[in-house]
Design a protein around this motif. Sequence first.
Motif, PDB file in Angstrom:
ATOM      1  N   ALA A 157       1.059  -1.417   0.284  1.00  0.00           N
ATOM      2  CA  ALA A 157      -0.331  -0.320  -0.434  1.00  0.00           C
ATOM      3  C   ALA A 157       0.266   1.260  -0.115  1.00  0.00           C
ATOM      4  O   ALA A 157       2.153   1.428   0.776  1.00  0.00           O
ATOM      5  CB  ALA A 157      -0.251   0.261   1.172  1.00  0.00           C
ATOM      6  N   THR A 158       0.224   2.295  -0.889  1.00  0.00           N
ATOM      7  CA  THR A 158       1.275   3.237  -0.490  1.00  0.00           C
ATOM      8  C   THR A 158       0.782   4.576   0.056  1.00  0.00           C
ATOM      9  O   THR A 158      -0.117   4.874   0.483  1.00  0.00           O
ATOM     10  CB  THR A 158       1.793   3.833  -2.384  1.00  0.00           C
ATOM     11  OG1 THR A 158       0.190   3.782  -3.000  1.00  0.00           O
ATOM     12  CG2 THR A 158       1.977   2.528  -3.135  1.00  0.00           C
ATOM     13  N   VAL A 159       1.356   5.832   0.029  1.00  0.00           N
ATOM     14  CA  VAL A 159       1.692   7.387   1.006  1.00  0.00           C
ATOM     15  C   VAL A 159       1.683   7.674  -0.375  1.00  0.00           C
ATOM     16  O   VAL A 159       2.891   7.922  -0.377  1.00  0.00           O
ATOM     17  CB  VAL A 159       1.278   7.199   2.330  1.00  0.00           C
ATOM     18  CG1 VAL A 159       2.895   7.228   2.389  1.00  0.00           C
ATOM     19  CG2 VAL A 159       1.101   8.747   2.735  1.00  0.00           C
ATOM     20  N   THR A 160       1.421   8.544  -0.196  1.00  0.00           N
ATOM     21  CA  THR A 160       2.020   9.994  -0.739  1.00  0.00           C
ATOM     22  C   THR A 160       2.562  11.422   0.102  1.00  0.00           C
ATOM     23  O   THR A 160       1.319  11.455   0.604  1.00  0.00           O
ATOM     24  CB  THR A 160       1.898  10.537  -1.950  1.00  0.00           C
ATOM     25  OG1 THR A 160       0.959   9.888  -3.119  1.00  0.00           O
ATOM     26  CG2 THR A 160       1.962  11.769  -3.288  1.00  0.00           C
ATOM     27  N   GLU A 161       3.227  11.856  -0.076  1.00  0.00           N
ATOM     28  CA  GLU A 161       3.691  12.517   1.078  1.00  0.00           C
ATOM     29  C   GLU A 161       4.209  13.846   0.687  1.00  0.00           C
ATOM     30  O   GLU A 161       5.479  14.287  -0.650  1.00  0.00           O
ATOM     31  CB  GLU A 161       4.452  12.762   1.994  1.00  0.00           C
ATOM     32  CG  GLU A 161       4.206  11.583   2.957  1.00  0.00           C
ATOM     33  CD  GLU A 161       5.363  11.030   3.546  1.00  0.00           C
ATOM     34  OE1 GLU A 161       5.375  11.729   4.537  1.00  0.00           O
ATOM     35  OE2 GLU A 161       5.931   9.598   4.648  1.00  0.00           O
ATOM     36  N   ASN A 162       3.293  15.523   0.067  1.00  0.00           N
ATOM     37  CA  ASN A 162       3.313  16.655  -0.371  1.00  0.00           C
ATOM     38  C   ASN A 162       4.483  17.267   0.551  1.00  0.00           C
ATOM     39  O   ASN A 162       4.413  18.081   2.063  1.00  0.00           O
ATOM     40  CB  ASN A 162       2.280  17.388  -0.235  1.00  0.00           C
ATOM     41  CG  ASN A 162       1.516  16.549  -1.279  1.00  0.00           C
ATOM     42  OD1 ASN A 162       1.713  16.017  -2.100  1.00  0.00           O
ATOM     43  ND2 ASN A 162      -0.009  15.720  -1.034  1.00  0.00           N
ATOM     44  N   ASN A 163       5.644  18.307  -0.422  1.00  0.00           N
ATOM     45  CA  ASN A 163       6.483  19.510   0.579  1.00  0.00           C
ATOM     46  C   ASN A 163       7.207  18.713   1.108  1.00  0.00           C
ATOM     47  O   ASN A 163       7.273  19.084   2.652  1.00  0.00           O
ATOM     48  CB  ASN A 163       5.779  20.757   1.426  1.00  0.00           C
ATOM     49  CG  ASN A 163       4.836  21.072  -0.485  1.00  0.00           C
ATOM     50  OD1 ASN A 163       5.415  21.745  -1.713  1.00  0.00           O
ATOM     51  ND2 ASN A 163       3.144  21.623  -0.031  1.00  0.00           N
ATOM     52  N   VAL A 164       8.122  17.938   1.488  1.00  0.00           N
ATOM     53  CA  VAL A 164       8.993  17.106   2.017  1.00  0.00           C
ATOM     54  C   VAL A 164      10.110  18.266   1.484  1.00  0.00           C
ATOM     55  O   VAL A 164      10.335  18.340   0.234  1.00  0.00           O
ATOM     56  CB  VAL A 164       8.639  15.468   2.371  1.00  0.00           C
ATOM     57  CG1 VAL A 164       7.723  15.644   3.325  1.00  0.00           C
ATOM     58  CG2 VAL A 164       9.255  15.308   1.003  1.00  0.00           C
ATOM     59  N   GLY A 165      11.002  17.569   2.423  1.00  0.00           N
ATOM     60  CA  GLY A 165      12.772  16.640   1.735  1.00  0.00           C
ATOM     61  C   GLY A 165      13.386  19.325   1.629  1.00  0.00           C
ATOM     62  O   GLY A 165      12.144  20.405   2.451  1.00  0.00           O
ATOM     63  N   PRO A 166      14.335  19.587   1.347  1.00  0.00           N
ATOM     64  CA  PRO A 166      14.525  20.756   1.299  1.00  0.00           C
ATOM     65  C   PRO A 166      13.957  21.643  -0.041  1.00  0.00           C
ATOM     66  O   PRO A 166      13.334  21.191  -0.948  1.00  0.00           O
ATOM     67  CB  PRO A 166      16.602  20.851   0.627  1.00  0.00           C
ATOM     68  CG  PRO A 166      16.154  19.522   0.153  1.00  0.00           C
ATOM     69  CD  PRO A 166      15.014  18.271   0.754  1.00  0.00           C
ATOM     70  N   ALA A 167      14.505  22.641   0.455  1.00  0.00           N
ATOM     71  CA  ALA A 167      13.823  24.226  -1.363  1.00  0.00           C
ATOM     72  C   ALA A 167      15.227  23.228  -2.026  1.00  0.00           C
ATOM     73  O   ALA A 167      15.939  24.020  -1.689  1.00  0.00           O
ATOM     74  CB  ALA A 167      13.581  25.144  -1.003  1.00  0.00           C
ATOM     75  N   ALA A 168      14.935  23.229  -2.832  1.00  0.00           N
ATOM     76  CA  ALA A 168      15.952  23.372  -4.304  1.00  0.00           C
ATOM     77  C   ALA A 168      16.364  23.456  -5.682  1.00  0.00           C
ATOM     78  O   ALA A 168      14.365  23.429  -5.501  1.00  0.00           O
ATOM     79  CB  ALA A 168      16.336  21.592  -4.049  1.00  0.00           C
ATOM     80  N   GLY A 169      16.549  23.519  -6.386  1.00  0.00           N
ATOM     81  CA  GLY A 169      16.510  24.345  -7.704  1.00  0.00           C
ATOM     82  C   GLY A 169      16.184  25.839  -8.353  1.00  0.00           C
ATOM     83  O   GLY A 169      15.999  26.591  -7.323  1.00  0.00           O
ATOM     84  N   ALA A 212      10.251  31.779  -4.905  1.00  0.00           N
ATOM     85  CA  ALA A 212      10.467  30.496  -3.735  1.00  0.00           C
ATOM     86  C   ALA A 212      11.045  29.419  -4.342  1.00  0.00           C
ATOM     87  O   ALA A 212      10.846  29.011  -5.229  1.00  0.00           O
ATOM     88  CB  ALA A 212      10.367  30.310  -2.856  1.00  0.00           C
ATOM     89  N   ALA A 213      12.280  28.623  -3.990  1.00  0.00           N
ATOM     90  CA  ALA A 213      12.835  27.059  -4.358  1.00  0.00           C
ATOM     91  C   ALA A 213      11.665  25.824  -4.620  1.00  0.00           C
ATOM     92  O   ALA A 213      11.591  25.698  -2.859  1.00  0.00           O
ATOM     93  CB  ALA A 213      14.079  26.546  -4.562  1.00  0.00           C
ATOM     94  N   PRO A 214      11.188  25.022  -4.674  1.00  0.00           N
ATOM     95  CA  PRO A 214      10.242  24.265  -5.088  1.00  0.00           C
ATOM     96  C   PRO A 214      10.587  23.405  -3.345  1.00  0.00           C
ATOM     97  O   PRO A 214      12.090  22.986  -3.293  1.00  0.00           O
ATOM     98  CB  PRO A 214       9.939  24.031  -5.788  1.00  0.00           C
ATOM     99  CG  PRO A 214      10.829  23.406  -6.843  1.00  0.00           C
ATOM    100  CD  PRO A 214      11.581  25.269  -6.037  1.00  0.00           C
ATOM    101  N   MET A 215      10.553  22.301  -3.389  1.00  0.00           N
ATOM    102  CA  MET A 215      10.665  21.082  -2.209  1.00  0.00           C
ATOM    103  C   MET A 215      10.273  20.132  -2.972  1.00  0.00           C
ATOM    104  O   MET A 215      10.419  19.727  -4.464  1.00  0.00           O
ATOM    105  CB  MET A 215       9.693  21.809  -1.141  1.00  0.00           C
ATOM    106  CG  MET A 215       9.774  22.640  -0.011  1.00  0.00           C
ATOM    107  SD  MET A 215       8.994  22.449   0.913  1.00  0.00           S
ATOM    108  CE  MET A 215      10.034  21.482   2.873  1.00  0.00           C
ATOM    109  N   PHE A 216       9.999  18.576  -2.652  1.00  0.00           N
ATOM    110  CA  PHE A 216       9.407  17.518  -3.388  1.00  0.00           C
ATOM    111  C   PHE A 216       8.363  16.715  -2.861  1.00  0.00           C
ATOM    112  O   PHE A 216       7.476  17.491  -2.085  1.00  0.00           O
ATOM    113  CB  PHE A 216      10.477  16.950  -2.597  1.00  0.00           C
ATOM    114  CG  PHE A 216      11.706  17.145  -3.377  1.00  0.00           C
ATOM    115  CD1 PHE A 216      12.478  15.872  -4.324  1.00  0.00           C
ATOM    116  CD2 PHE A 216      13.284  17.756  -2.676  1.00  0.00           C
ATOM    117  CE1 PHE A 216      13.937  16.714  -4.701  1.00  0.00           C
ATOM    118  CE2 PHE A 216      14.331  18.455  -2.917  1.00  0.00           C
ATOM    119  CZ  PHE A 216      14.561  17.663  -4.341  1.00  0.00           C
ATOM    120  N   THR A 217       7.847  16.376  -3.072  1.00  0.00           N
ATOM    121  CA  THR A 217       6.645  15.083  -3.145  1.00  0.00           C
ATOM    122  C   THR A 217       7.691  13.748  -3.425  1.00  0.00           C
ATOM    123  O   THR A 217       8.596  13.694  -3.758  1.00  0.00           O
ATOM    124  CB  THR A 217       5.420  14.640  -4.632  1.00  0.00           C
ATOM    125  OG1 THR A 217       5.078  16.550  -4.244  1.00  0.00           O
ATOM    126  CG2 THR A 217       4.566  14.424  -4.516  1.00  0.00           C
TER     127      THR A 217
END
Length: 435
Positions: free
Chosen positions: A187-199, A206-211
Amino acid sequence: MRHLLATLAAIGLGAAGCGSSTGGSNATAGTTGSVAGTTGSAGTSGSAGTSGSAGTSGSAGTSGSAGTTGSAGTTGSAGTTGSAGTTGAAGTTGAAGTTGSAGTTGSAGRGGISGSAGTTGRGGTTGRGGTTGAAGTTGAAGTTGAAGTTGAAGTTGAAGSGNADAGAACTIGAFPAADPSKPGPFATVTENNVGPAAGVGVDGGAAPMFTMFRPMDLKQGGLCHPVITWGNGTGSTPNLYGVLLRHFASHGFVVIASNSTNVAQGDPQPMVAGVTWVLAQNADPSSVLYQRIDTTHIGATGHSQGGFATTTAGGDARITTIAPLCGAQNQRNLHGPAMLFCGGMDTTVPCSTIMNAYNGISNQPVMLASYLAADHANWISFGNSTTVKPVEVATTAWMRVHLMGDTALRGRFYGASCTLCQDAAWSVMRKMMDQ
């Protein structure tokens, strides 16, 4: 004789009454004057009523018991101390009885006639009893510590970190075989706006984060999870590719996808920054990824601009395989096998562009795979579908072979008569993959 009688009357042959705790007794009446008319004795004063006993202090309320500490978890809060009972008011002193009035002196007898008797002295009034002290009120009981006497089972986690997924470290090893065309066992889960701002942000913002797309239960099966870093096409975000990325996660991959719409920009580029963050989380006891990542098996894939960024990321020594889709450039410093995909109908990034990248790779096994009916985007599954298309199936199989040790799928790509090589829907070129 007359003096003796008077003396006896004076010392009170009738005794005076004594006050008690409930009230002084009536003073006994003075004795009757003698025949000779002796003076009636004064009634004695009623003794003062004794003080009412003081009310006892209310017992203090008991302290609420502190919540016990949960296993490696949080401590229940202590109950508040009950307020002390109030002291009972002291009883009032009973009023003293009044002094009995003296009897009147009998008149002297005339000519041997007896004098009249003296009047009887009035008894003293009864002293009023002291009032009873009011009882002290009972102290209010202390409130119970939060979660009762037991702390709320404490939160589970490594060293009390509160991480529900913490526990014994995972094991690096081959995953059980699975069909890449179907959802995997997780089973899966999606987590939005995690991690560092990059790029680079949109319009200088502002630099975006990750999914992150990952298995919900990272402990399932006990194996460490390989990582896939994903790159979007120009102007796109991970949501556009959600069917494929969730499909990867269902097979056990932890997918870190930059939210950047220009993943080839930035220093470091987002696809590399995402890998760095995931590996840091694997070493962080407070992270859900703690000790759940296979740090030795990391792949990169992406679409269009994300495909070009994938070949750039392939120069990072931590990335052990790549599979760029509809976009690739020369990369002579790969650290593992590569599958370069192009669409036979793609006019945006034609197969000739991908051929240039293929020709530049000479130190690693490499496949150029063209799906003849594909254009630049029609191979992508959209919406909430759980069914993936042939290009997505092939990419999943490639990652399973190279990151999960799924040897049952190896024949799709390797060997003199590889399955993809024999499929009329594909046109395949290979180097260093005959075995």
